[in-house]
Each structure stands twice: as structure tokens, then as C-alpha cells.
Design an enzyme around this catalytic site. Structure first.
Site, mmCIF file in Angstrom:
data_model
loop_
_atom_site.group_PDB
_atom_site.id
_atom_site.type_symbol
_atom_site.label_atom_id
_atom_site.label_comp_id
_atom_site.label_asym_id
_atom_site.label_seq_id
_atom_site.Cartn_x
_atom_site.Cartn_y
_atom_site.Cartn_z
ATOM 1 N N ASN A 62 -7.919 25.317 -19.458
ATOM 2 C CA ASN A 62 -6.638 25.219 -20.221
ATOM 3 C C ASN A 62 -7.048 24.185 -21.214
ATOM 4 O O ASN A 62 -7.683 23.242 -21.056
ATOM 5 C CB ASN A 62 -5.629 24.766 -19.364
ATOM 6 C CG ASN A 62 -5.886 23.635 -18.353
ATOM 7 O OD1 ASN A 62 -6.989 23.510 -17.917
ATOM 8 N ND2 ASN A 62 -4.935 22.879 -18.032
ATOM 9 N N GLU A 64 -4.841 21.850 -23.714
ATOM 10 C CA GLU A 64 -3.460 21.492 -23.812
ATOM 11 C C GLU A 64 -3.322 20.812 -25.133
ATOM 12 O O GLU A 64 -4.063 20.502 -26.155
ATOM 13 C CB GLU A 64 -2.946 20.236 -23.003
ATOM 14 C CG GLU A 64 -3.192 21.039 -21.368
ATOM 15 C CD GLU A 64 -2.635 20.106 -20.473
ATOM 16 O OE1 GLU A 64 -2.471 18.804 -20.500
ATOM 17 O OE2 GLU A 64 -2.294 20.692 -19.039
ATOM 18 N N CYS A 73 -3.333 28.372 -21.633
ATOM 19 C CA CYS A 73 -3.679 28.548 -19.927
ATOM 20 C C CYS A 73 -4.913 29.038 -20.183
ATOM 21 O O CYS A 73 -5.458 29.901 -21.045
ATOM 22 C CB CYS A 73 -2.995 29.301 -19.162
ATOM 23 S SG CYS A 73 -1.163 28.836 -18.835
ATOM 24 N N GLU A 75 -6.340 31.273 -17.922
ATOM 25 C CA GLU A 75 -6.321 32.811 -18.113
ATOM 26 C C GLU A 75 -6.656 33.404 -19.160
ATOM 27 O O GLU A 75 -7.128 34.343 -19.650
ATOM 28 C CB GLU A 75 -5.464 33.385 -17.032
ATOM 29 C CG GLU A 75 -5.368 32.794 -15.741
ATOM 30 C CD GLU A 75 -4.560 31.395 -15.486
ATOM 31 O OE1 GLU A 75 -4.607 30.538 -16.373
ATOM 32 O OE2 GLU A 75 -3.794 31.434 -14.564
ATOM 33 N N CYS A 112 0.260 31.748 -14.417
ATOM 34 C CA CYS A 112 1.863 31.615 -14.515
ATOM 35 C C CYS A 112 2.584 33.045 -14.992
ATOM 36 O O CYS A 112 1.725 33.988 -15.321
ATOM 37 C CB CYS A 112 2.069 30.476 -15.842
ATOM 38 S SG CYS A 112 1.574 31.144 -17.494
ATOM 39 N N CYS A 115 0.710 34.498 -18.244
ATOM 40 C CA CYS A 115 -0.471 34.939 -18.054
ATOM 41 C C CYS A 115 -0.535 36.360 -17.353
ATOM 42 O O CYS A 115 -1.336 37.138 -17.532
ATOM 43 C CB CYS A 115 -1.337 34.133 -17.395
ATOM 44 S SG CYS A 115 -1.798 32.463 -18.595
HETATM 45 N N1 THU Z 1 -2.208 26.348 -16.312
HETATM 46 C C1 THU Z 1 -3.175 27.091 -16.366
HETATM 47 O O1 THU Z 1 -4.242 26.884 -17.039
HETATM 48 N N2 THU Z 1 -3.226 28.170 -15.448
HETATM 49 C C2 THU Z 1 -2.418 28.381 -14.554
HETATM 50 O O2 THU Z 1 -2.367 29.304 -13.644
HETATM 51 C C3 THU Z 1 -1.315 27.590 -14.371
HETATM 52 C C4 THU Z 1 -1.023 26.302 -15.351
HETATM 53 C C5 THU Z 1 -2.113 25.104 -17.009
HETATM 54 C C6 THU Z 1 -1.377 24.931 -18.274
HETATM 55 C C7 THU Z 1 -1.241 23.631 -18.303
HETATM 56 O O3 THU Z 1 -2.231 23.130 -19.248
HETATM 57 C C8 THU Z 1 -1.397 22.792 -16.993
HETATM 58 O O4 THU Z 1 -1.954 24.077 -16.178
HETATM 59 C C9 THU Z 1 -0.010 22.397 -16.175
HETATM 60 O O5 THU Z 1 0.543 23.499 -16.205
#
Ligand code: THU
Length: 167
Positions: A62, A64, A73, A75, A112, A115
């Protein structure tokens, strides 16, 4: 009015010992990938690793952003990278895991909604289901075979095709 039920199915593993070897390899790759996460805001570092039918493994983490919705994310980073690099190969499986220095992630990390929608589109494109392996830092591991188990009644490309109105 009718009330209908949809059944989903997931496999639950207490340890990775009973998983198939390719699942274990994919989890290890995802665990490595999360080390490259950029997650200063959530402190929730996620790694995802994709197995292609050409034997290649592609990982993502991920990423940000101070403008929160601009982040992505793990994925989608992994899936978009895989489809950009090998557009014609089939994705067999994706493993997802997470870790944090500040809290305990003792439940499987499930993708999420956005994704899930992207996984659904990849399945449609390749006309093959994807095995999805979900793990936390510790605790149970969940596996589903196909996104319909995580996204029932999903919106698909064919929903965009409008039928002509009769005159
Ligand atoms: N996140 C992911 O990368 N994948 C997931 O399946 C759940 C959430 C990330 C997004 C954000 O950077 C952090 O986790 C918190 O939501």
C-alpha cells in the site's frame, strides 16, 4: 416478494502448514512486499503478491498519500502492475497480508470493496477464478476460490450493456 439466500464458501486454516506449497510461497512474498509499504498515516502495512500462470510472481504494497484518497491498496498495486507487465497472462492467485509496528493484526486481511471490484474485473477478463489467500500477522488464514465468495451480486461489464427500448 421473495427472500433469496446466497451462500459463500471460505476455507479456514489455523496455520499455514496445511496450505498448498504455492500458497505458502505467495504469502512469504506478500510478507516481504509489505516491508516496502508507505503507510505513515494508517501505520497498517499491507503486502499483496500475485501468481501468474506463466510462473511469475508480482508483488505490491500500500502506498498512502497526505491527500488520503490518492493512496492505493497493496492488492491494486500488485494487480495493476501484473496486468500492465503481462496483459495476456492469467492470474491464478493473490495473497494478502499486513503488519504493523504499533498494533496486533490477529485476523485475516480481507480486500476492501474497491479491490474486490478490481479482482472481479480481472476474473471477467480472463474468464477464470482467482484464489484469494488472506492472512494477518497471526491468527487464522482464510482462502476463497473466486471473487463471488467475497462480492456476491457484483457489478460486471455486462451490466453496462443497455437493452434497446422497444418503440
Ligand atoms: N489497505 C490495503 O492495502 N489493502 C487492504 O486490503 C485493506 C486496506 C490499505 C489502505 C490504507 O493504506 C491502509 O491499508 C489502511 O486502510
Amino acid at each position: 416478494m421473495k427472500v433469496r439466500n446466497i451462500q459463500i464458501q471460505y476455507e479456514e486454516y489455523q496455520t499455514d502448514e496445511n496450505l498448498r506449497e504455492s500458497d505458502r510461497v505467495l504469502i512469504k512474498k506478500a510478507e516481504k512486499a509489505l516491508c516496502n509499504a508507505y503507510a505513515p498515516y494508517s501505520e497498517f502495512k499491507v503486502g499483496a503478491s500475485v501468481l501468474l500462470n506463466n510462473g511469475k510472481l508480482i508483488s505490491g504494497s500500500n502506498q498512502e498519500n497526505a491527500a488520503y484518497p490518492s493512496g492505493l491498496c497493496a492488492e491494486r498495486v500488485a494487480l495493476f502492475h501484473a496486468k500492465s507487465k503481462y496483459p495476456d497472462s492469467v492470474i491464478d492467485a493473490i495473497a494478502i497480508t499486513a503488519s504493523s509496528d504499533n498494533f496486533d493484526i490477529n485476523h485475516p486481511v480481507t480486500p476492501c470493496g474497491a479491490c474486490r471490484q478490481v479482482i472481479a474485473e480481472v476474473e471477467s477478463r480472463q474468464n477464470r477464478e482467482i484464489r484469494i489467500i488472506m492472512k494477518g500477522q497471526r491468527g487464522d488464514i482464510y482462502v476463497v476460490n473466486g471473487i463471488s465468495n467475497l462480492l456476491p451480486l457484483m457489478f460486471k461489464e455486462e451490466n453496462l450493456k443497455r437493452s434497446k427500448t422497444k418503440k
